[in-house]
Design a protein around this motif. Structure first.
Motif, PDB file in Angstrom:
ATOM      1  N   ILE A  26      48.269  21.930  56.192  1.00 34.17           N
ATOM      2  CA  ILE A  26      48.480  23.621  55.952  1.00 34.17           C
ATOM      3  C   ILE A  26      48.361  23.430  54.296  1.00 34.17           C
ATOM      4  CG2 ILE A  26      50.711  25.007  55.529  1.00 34.17           C
ATOM      5  CD1 ILE A  26      51.684  23.744  58.113  1.00 34.17           C
ATOM      6  N   LEU A  27      48.722  22.577  53.439  1.00 36.90           N
ATOM      7  CA  LEU A  27      48.549  22.761  52.226  1.00 36.90           C
ATOM      8  C   LEU A  27      46.986  22.768  51.770  1.00 36.90           C
ATOM      9  CD1 LEU A  27      51.309  20.472  50.622  1.00 36.90           C
ATOM     10  CD2 LEU A  27      51.164  22.866  50.357  1.00 36.90           C
ATOM     11  N   THR A  28      46.374  22.173  52.418  1.00 37.73           N
ATOM     12  CA  THR A  28      44.826  21.906  52.271  1.00 37.73           C
ATOM     13  C   THR A  28      44.246  23.300  52.466  1.00 37.73           C
ATOM     14  OG1 THR A  28      44.666  19.556  52.782  1.00 37.73           O
ATOM     15  CG2 THR A  28      42.529  20.823  52.522  1.00 37.73           C
ATOM     16  N   ILE A  29      44.505  23.727  53.735  1.00 40.19           N
ATOM     17  CA  ILE A  29      43.980  24.962  54.282  1.00 40.19           C
ATOM     18  C   ILE A  29      44.227  26.218  53.343  1.00 40.19           C
ATOM     19  CG2 ILE A  29      43.783  26.774  56.115  1.00 40.19           C
ATOM     20  CD1 ILE A  29      44.332  24.430  58.178  1.00 40.19           C
ATOM     21  N   SER A  30      45.521  26.230  53.075  1.00 40.93           N
ATOM     22  CA  SER A  30      46.016  27.438  52.051  1.00 40.93           C
ATOM     23  C   SER A  30      45.658  27.266  50.866  1.00 40.93           C
ATOM     24  CB  SER A  30      47.522  27.555  52.164  1.00 40.93           C
ATOM     25  OG  SER A  30      48.069  26.503  51.662  1.00 40.93           O
ATOM     26  N   GLY A  31      45.254  26.172  50.124  1.00 37.41           N
ATOM     27  CA  GLY A  31      44.602  26.020  49.008  1.00 37.41           C
ATOM     28  C   GLY A  31      44.963  26.786  47.842  1.00 37.41           C
ATOM     29  N   CYS A  32      43.962  27.304  47.192  1.00 38.46           N
ATOM     30  CA  CYS A  32      44.551  28.180  46.128  1.00 38.46           C
ATOM     31  C   CYS A  32      45.109  29.454  46.487  1.00 38.46           C
ATOM     32  CB  CYS A  32      43.194  28.138  45.238  1.00 38.46           C
ATOM     33  SG  CYS A  32      42.839  26.705  44.461  1.00 38.46           S
ATOM     34  N   SER A  33      45.099  29.885  47.796  1.00 33.97           N
ATOM     35  CA  SER A  33      45.732  31.203  48.089  1.00 33.97           C
ATOM     36  C   SER A  33      47.070  31.330  47.859  1.00 33.97           C
ATOM     37  CB  SER A  33      45.373  31.541  49.558  1.00 33.97           C
ATOM     38  OG  SER A  33      46.211  30.544  50.234  1.00 33.97           O
ATOM     39  N   LEU A  34      47.620  30.128  47.307  1.00 35.05           N
ATOM     40  CA  LEU A  34      49.224  30.471  47.091  1.00 35.05           C
ATOM     41  C   LEU A  34      49.259  31.111  45.683  1.00 35.05           C
ATOM     42  CD1 LEU A  34      50.550  27.290  48.726  1.00 35.05           C
ATOM     43  CD2 LEU A  34      50.706  29.629  49.475  1.00 35.05           C
ATOM     44  N   PHE A  35      48.268  30.937  44.873  1.00 33.73           N
ATOM     45  CA  PHE A  35      48.247  31.254  43.386  1.00 33.73           C
ATOM     46  C   PHE A  35      47.243  32.279  43.297  1.00 33.73           C
ATOM     47  CE2 PHE A  35      48.926  26.777  43.438  1.00 33.73           C
ATOM     48  CZ  PHE A  35      50.317  26.502  43.116  1.00 33.73           C
ATOM     49  N   PRO A  36      47.565  33.547  43.400  1.00 31.37           N
ATOM     50  CA  PRO A  36      46.643  34.667  43.289  1.00 31.37           C
ATOM     51  C   PRO A  36      45.924  34.959  41.912  1.00 31.37           C
ATOM     52  CG  PRO A  36      48.953  35.732  43.635  1.00 31.37           C
ATOM     53  CD  PRO A  36      48.962  34.029  43.606  1.00 31.37           C
ATOM     54  N   LYS A  37      44.586  35.078  41.845  1.00 30.69           N
ATOM     55  CA  LYS A  37      44.185  35.456  40.636  1.00 30.69           C
ATOM     56  C   LYS A  37      43.221  36.648  40.727  1.00 30.69           C
ATOM     57  CE  LYS A  37      42.860  30.911  39.233  1.00 30.69           C
ATOM     58  NZ  LYS A  37      41.645  29.912  39.047  1.00 30.69           N
ATOM     59  N   GLU A  38      42.914  36.937  39.524  1.00 32.80           N
ATOM     60  CA  GLU A  38      42.222  38.433  39.674  1.00 32.80           C
ATOM     61  C   GLU A  38      40.978  38.260  40.015  1.00 32.80           C
ATOM     62  OE1 GLU A  38      42.561  40.787  35.872  1.00 32.80           O
ATOM     63  OE2 GLU A  38      44.750  40.234  35.635  1.00 32.80           O
ATOM     64  N   ALA A  39      40.248  39.109  40.701  1.00 32.29           N
ATOM     65  CA  ALA A  39      38.979  39.208  40.955  1.00 32.29           C
ATOM     66  C   ALA A  39      37.944  39.270  40.052  1.00 32.29           C
ATOM     67  CB  ALA A  39      38.559  40.184  42.265  1.00 32.29           C
ATOM     68  N   ARG A  40      36.896  38.566  39.708  1.00 32.75           N
ATOM     69  CA  ARG A  40      35.994  38.863  38.759  1.00 32.75           C
ATOM     70  C   ARG A  40      35.095  39.691  39.221  1.00 32.75           C
ATOM     71  NH1 ARG A  40      33.904  33.399  36.230  1.00 32.75           N
ATOM     72  NH2 ARG A  40      33.149  33.174  38.374  1.00 32.75           N
ATOM     73  N   GLU A  41      34.422  40.628  38.303  1.00 32.81           N
ATOM     74  CA  GLU A  41      33.376  41.601  38.573  1.00 32.81           C
ATOM     75  C   GLU A  41      31.955  40.688  38.423  1.00 32.81           C
ATOM     76  OE1 GLU A  41      31.475  45.754  36.681  1.00 32.81           O
ATOM     77  OE2 GLU A  41      33.567  45.441  36.654  1.00 32.81           O
ATOM     78  N   VAL A  42      31.061  40.866  39.455  1.00 38.15           N
ATOM     79  CA  VAL A  42      29.855  40.317  39.372  1.00 38.15           C
ATOM     80  C   VAL A  42      29.042  41.292  38.826  1.00 38.15           C
ATOM     81  CG1 VAL A  42      28.237  39.406  40.976  1.00 38.15           C
ATOM     82  CG2 VAL A  42      30.675  39.122  41.548  1.00 38.15           C
ATOM     83  N   GLU A  43      28.203  40.661  37.908  1.00 34.87           N
ATOM     84  CA  GLU A  43      27.122  41.536  37.292  1.00 34.87           C
ATOM     85  C   GLU A  43      25.778  41.011  37.914  1.00 34.87           C
ATOM     86  OE1 GLU A  43      25.062  41.772  32.699  1.00 34.87           O
ATOM     87  OE2 GLU A  43      27.226  40.807  32.994  1.00 34.87           O
ATOM     88  N   ILE A  44      25.020  41.965  38.246  1.00 33.41           N
ATOM     89  CA  ILE A  44      23.801  41.910  38.968  1.00 33.41           C
ATOM     90  C   ILE A  44      22.505  42.140  37.801  1.00 33.41           C
ATOM     91  CG2 ILE A  44      22.118  42.400  40.941  1.00 33.41           C
ATOM     92  CD1 ILE A  44      24.614  42.901  42.413  1.00 33.41           C
ATOM     93  N   VAL A  45      21.758  41.334  37.739  1.00 33.90           N
ATOM     94  CA  VAL A  45      20.664  41.649  36.563  1.00 33.90           C
ATOM     95  C   VAL A  45      19.459  41.523  37.398  1.00 33.90           C
ATOM     96  CG1 VAL A  45      19.625  41.075  34.629  1.00 33.90           C
ATOM     97  CG2 VAL A  45      22.167  40.883  34.587  1.00 33.90           C
ATOM     98  N   THR A  46      18.440  42.333  37.106  1.00 37.70           N
ATOM     99  CA  THR A  46      17.158  42.366  37.866  1.00 37.70           C
ATOM    100  C   THR A  46      16.052  42.075  36.648  1.00 37.70           C
ATOM    101  OG1 THR A  46      17.979  43.733  39.485  1.00 37.70           O
ATOM    102  CG2 THR A  46      15.453  43.483  39.434  1.00 37.70           C
ATOM    103  N   LYS A  47      15.571  41.042  36.599  1.00 39.97           N
ATOM    104  CA  LYS A  47      14.487  40.699  35.561  1.00 39.97           C
ATOM    105  C   LYS A  47      12.982  40.483  36.506  1.00 39.97           C
ATOM    106  CE  LYS A  47      17.512  38.665  32.309  1.00 39.97           C
ATOM    107  NZ  LYS A  47      17.980  37.468  31.530  1.00 39.97           N
ATOM    108  N   PRO A  48      11.998  40.899  35.880  1.00 34.11           N
ATOM    109  CA  PRO A  48      10.748  40.421  36.393  1.00 34.11           C
ATOM    110  C   PRO A  48      10.342  39.180  36.085  1.00 34.11           C
ATOM    111  CG  PRO A  48      10.375  41.955  34.570  1.00 34.11           C
ATOM    112  CD  PRO A  48      11.822  41.803  34.711  1.00 34.11           C
TER     113      PRO A  48
END
Length: 138
Positions: A12-34
């Motif tokens: 149960i501890l392994t499956i729940s893992g880090c879900s017990l400690f909520p973190k803020e979601a990080r924003e993903v930056e998408i960059v397009t380069k040729p």
């Protein structure tokens, strides 16, 4: 028997893992380069080198001031050049026009094929423009 509850708690501890400690979601930056791809260019084939044949137009008209025709003079000249052997390869005017047309079609096809190759080389090579490919007759 005591092993089952311990394994269950551990699972149960392994499956729940880090879900017990909520973190803020990080924003993903998408960059397009040729991305520049280095495409290996094939070496261009050597240019077509056509040799120009000699053509003789001979008639049976008499030569002015002589008692022989142009055909007689031509046969004598050919015998001198080839040690007495005379061989003719004849072609009608219509067949000559067909041969001329076919030659022009081959030349056109080769030139257009060269333009396609140069186009693709120019698209894939950024440094310098590729030269044109032509057909030359010596």
């Amino acid at each position: 028997m005591r092993l089952k509850p311990i394994l269950s708690a551990l699972a149960i501890l392994t499956i729940s893992g880090c879900s017990l400690f909520p973190k803020e979601a990080r924003e993903v930056e998408i960059v397009t380069k040729p991305i520049k791809l280095d495409i290996i260019q094939p070496t261009l084939p050597r240019p077509v080198e056509l040799k120009e044949p000699r053509w003789y137009v001979v008639s049976d008209t008499k030569i002015a001031g002589e008692d022989r025709t142009y055909l007689d003079k031509f046969i004598e000249d050919i015998k001198k050049q080839h040690g007495g052997d005379v061989v003719f390869i004849a072609m009608s005017i219509a067949d000559y026009e067909l041969m001329s047309y076919n030659t022009q079609e081959l030349k056109r096809y080769i030139n257009q094929l060269g333009e396609v190759v140069v186009y693709y080389r120019n698209v894939t090579i950024n440094e310098e423009p590729a030269g044109a490919i032509g057909v030359e007759v010596e």
